[in-house]
Motif scaffolding. Sequence first.
Motif, PDB file in Angstrom:
ATOM      1  N   GLN A   1      -2.558  -8.312   2.639  1.00 13.83           N
ATOM      2  CA  GLN A   1      -1.811  -7.098   2.934  1.00 13.83           C
ATOM      3  C   GLN A   1      -0.604  -7.389   3.829  1.00 13.83           C
ATOM      4  OE1 GLN A   1      -3.144  -3.690   1.833  1.00 13.83           O
ATOM      5  NE2 GLN A   1      -0.919  -3.585   1.970  1.00 13.83           N
TER       6      GLN A   1
ATOM      7  N   ALA B   1      -4.382  -0.986  -1.302  1.00 13.44           N
ATOM      8  CA  ALA B   1      -5.446  -1.118  -0.302  1.00 13.44           C
ATOM      9  C   ALA B   1      -6.486  -0.008  -0.456  1.00 13.44           C
ATOM     10  CB  ALA B   1      -4.840  -1.082   1.104  1.00 13.44           C
TER      11      ALA B   1
ATOM     12  N   TRP C   1      -6.768  -2.133   7.685  1.00 18.46           N
ATOM     13  CA  TRP C   1      -5.734  -3.155   7.830  1.00 18.46           C
ATOM     14  C   TRP C   1      -5.258  -3.186   9.265  1.00 18.46           C
ATOM     15  CZ3 TRP C   1       0.062  -2.384   7.411  1.00 18.46           C
ATOM     16  CH2 TRP C   1       0.733  -3.620   7.503  1.00 18.46           C
TER      17      TRP C   1
END
Length: 533
Positions: free
Chosen positions: A310, A376, A438
Amino acid sequence: MSLIRKFASVGGATMLSRVLGFAREALMAATLGAGNYADVFFAAFRFPNLFRRLFAEGAFNAAFVPLFARHYEGEGRKDAERFSTEVFNVLFSVLLVLTIAMELAMPVLVATIIAPGFADTPDKFDATVTLSMIMFPYLMCMSLAAMMAGILNSLQRYFVAAIAPVFLNVILIGVLGWALYRDTPPADVAFWLSWGVLAAGLLQLAIVTVGARRSGIRVTFRVPKLTPNVKRLLILAGPAAITGGVTQINLVIGQIIASQKDGAISVLQYADRVYQLPLGIVGIAVGVVLLPELARALRGERAEEATHLQSRSVEFTLALTLPAAAAILVISPEIVRLLYERGAFTADTTGTVSGVLAIFGIGLPAFVLIKCFQPAFFAREDTRTPMLFSMISVAINVALALTLFPLFEERGIATAEIVAGWTNALGLLTVLLWRGHWQPDRLLLSRLPRLLFAAAIMGGALWYISGWTDQWFGAEAFTAKLVTMLLLAAVAFVLYFGLAYAIGGLDRNELRQALRRKKGEKPGDETPPDMLA
């Protein structure tokens, strides 16, 4: 294959498609300008594009890829093939019924949704109905092609799926070139372009179907059944379809409002084509590659690898998007003059299109970041959260477009779209951080402000230099404009990347390692976590 190599594979094919798209738009500007038949063609083509996003690309990139990968890696190729066949036959049946219904209802749809502003102009209205009926089956071709592309992406065969859209531009360029050669009237040009769109849809479907078969997945016709696997896909695909189509929804909303002014639809389309180049090369490439990569990392419970993927994706997209946005913002008139100003496309039209394009440039990083953040959620089979933010962004777009169009015309619609885009991107980022899905690493946090600084310096330099080069963009000769633009691009490239490397925004050795293929590695091979960059 490293992560950046995968981005480059998809981005390279997409760049070819976008470059050919520029050639197509330049020919279209020369043949149709921003006149009535340009409005008619763009309005008619926008409608099947909207449904293609709603029923195909958004849904399958978000829902089909993780489920297909689960079947393929869990039970093997035969189980994945059976799942694909089940989905294909349900999708084919739904699309066939939808296409027939839409063809029968097309006059009503044009009058109420596609271009209600054309109702007072019978010739434009009738032409839009005809072209929409010719092009709507393109939806069926591209929806089925999107499913086949999802199979190829799940198998890490990215290039074939990415190269297929090139053929739409190849066919339309051929039609436009022939029309210019024969000095064909605008009404006939728009008519033959519509048939070219349908032919391109059939060709693209054939290309990705052959690619899937060569990868070992053969999808066959069967009686459609709502199996548990298909029901699970539909549950995930409903919100994902809305999410994936939000950009098209916003564009259609803008089109409906813009249809009240002659030429406004064409202006928005020409500006949209320019900013779609960096968005396609970077944003779409990252979105296509990142979803299956994240899905594999999360299924293997490799949280550190998912975080790394990411962070590097955000870093990669911003490193390329920030300078593109700065350039679009400060030299949009020069870009439009080079690409479009000839034939029926006048200097007055250049001023209007460049103003809209500059506004789109401000929103470019947001649209690219959305492509980074949505995977995500999708990789965790959460399609609801992105859908909610997409719906919020649509509401903002509608409210602002209705408010700003009477005041600023096309610029008002563009402003509404970028505000909606930034709202969507920041909303997705906030939820990712809040849920702990994240945590941006130190490398990203240290490099981001340096990339912003380098892009700002580059933009300021371009703005200053363009004041000196404006005389050459005012010349009639295309060569003078092209050479001047290449010089500006060279200055921008050297200044941005040189400064970014000098202040630590980019690392040359890291990039070289990411692009280097290991001995014996083949395209599509999965890369261990420590080799991703």
